[in-house]
Design an enzyme around this catalytic site. Sequence first.
Site, PDB file in Angstrom:
ATOM      1  NE  ARG A  37      73.133  49.360  39.942  1.00  0.00           N
ATOM      2  CZ  ARG A  37      73.227  49.465  38.625  1.00  0.00           C
ATOM      3  NH1 ARG A  37      74.362  49.882  38.073  1.00  0.00           N
ATOM      4  NH2 ARG A  37      72.215  49.151  37.849  1.00  0.00           N
ATOM      5  CE  LYS A 197      59.019  55.475  22.345  1.00  0.00           C
ATOM      6  NZ  LYS A 197      60.209  55.597  21.495  1.00  0.00           N
ATOM      7  N   GLY A 354      65.175  50.866  36.233  1.00  0.00           N
ATOM      8  CA  GLY A 354      65.681  52.203  36.565  1.00  0.00           C
ATOM      9  C   GLY A 354      64.621  53.201  37.008  1.00  0.00           C
TER      10      GLY A 354
END
Length: 399
Positions: A37, A197, A354
Site C-alpha cells: 500500500r 463461503k 485480501g
Amino acid sequence: MTGFRTLDQADVNGKRVLLRVDLNVPVGEGTVSDATRIERMAPTILEIANKGGKVILLSHFGRPKGPNGKESLKPVAAEVAHVIKRPVAFVEDCVGPQAEAATHAMRGGDILCLENTRFHAGEEKNDPAFAAALARLGDIWVNDAFSVSHRAHASTEGLGHILPAFAGRAMEAELAAFRRVLDVPQRPLAAIVGGAKVSTKLALLSNLIPRVDVLIIGGGMANTFLAAQGKRIGKSLCEHEMAQTARAILAQAAAKGCEIVLPVDAVVARKFEADAPSRVVTVDDVGTDEMVLDIGPRTIEHVVSVLARVKTLVWNGPFGAFEIEPFDTGTIEVAEAAAELTASGKIISVAGGGDTVAALNSARVTERLTYVSAAGGAFLEWLEGKPLPGVQVLQTCRG
Ligand code: 3PG
Ligand code: MG
C-alpha cells in the site's frame, strides 16, 4: 466512475495538502511486513511534494477504541520515509494545537504524518466538528485511499464537504482499472469468484450475474453449489443450509444468460494439512471421509479455456486451500494463465480482496495482471455494486 478531479487540476504549490492514504498495513513487532500500500501511494506523495505542496498524511491504523501505543502510526510513518527516501515528520495527534503548529511551520515539499485518525471517536462517526478540526490543518484534500473508500468517516468523506477535493494518483489508477472491467468492459467478461463461503458473497454474486458473461465459481463456496446439485462432497467445507440460495443463484444465472462454471473434478484429502496424501476424483466420486481441497486438472484446463475466449476478467477469491501445498496448484495455474493472456494483450485482468492478493503474490503474477487492488473490504463492496462514500464525495463535492 468518472467525474472527479485529479492532481492535474490541483494547484498544490505552497498549499497544505491533507492527503488521505491507507497506512493500515500489516505490522509485526514494530515493522511493516508488507509495504504494497505504501508503494502504491508513494507517487502521489512525491508528486505533491515535488510540486511544492506541503504533504500532510492522514490515515487510520487498526480499529482502536482510543489512543494506545500499539496502534500508533509512528513506525508506519518511518516505513513511508524508507520507501519514498525522504524525511517524514510525525506529530502525536491528528488535530489540536500541536498538529496546527506543526502544519503551519511546514515549507513547500515537506512531508508530515499525523497520528492515527481513529484515536478520535469523531473519525468513525464522521462528526462535522472533528472534520472541521482536521480541515483547519489543510487548504485542500486529496483522497488516495480507495481501500478505505467504503467508510464514510471524517478523513475519508467528511473533509470532501469542507475542502476542495481531488483524487490522488493511486485512486485514479484504481478507478480507471475498475471502469474497464465492470462499467465499459470488452466482452466476453468473466468473473472468478472463490473463497470459503457463499453466505459472504451473496450480494457480490447477485450484482455480478447480470453483468458478466461467465461466472467461474471456486474455493469452498463451490462445494455448496455442488452439494445443492445433489453431489456428495464428503467432509468438505460446505454451507448445507445455503442449498436453496445456491439453487436460486444458479436459476438467476440461467435466466440472465450467464454461463456458470463449476468444478468437474477435485483434489481431495482426508486431512487438511500440507502434503496430506491426496487424490484426484471427479466431483461425483468424493469419498465420505474426504474433503475437496483444490480444483482438479480437468477443471483447471476448462477454466483456462474459458479465459482464452474472454476479453476481460475480474477475480476475487482463490480456488482451493491455497495457503497449504500442494492445494495451491489450481489457483497458481489459473493465475499463471491469466497473467500470460494479460501480458500478451489478450485480456484485461483485475483482481482484488485480501486472500486473492496473497494468493496472486505467492503465484508471482501480480506484476503481469492489468491491476491488482490492495483493497479488501472496499474491493468487495465495489464488486457488490455498493456506492463508495469516499469515491462519491470526490464526484459530487467541489469544495
Ligand atoms: C482495510 O485494511 O481493509 C482498510 O484499511 C479498512 O479498514 P477497516 O476495515 O478497519 O475500516
Ligand atoms: Mg477491512
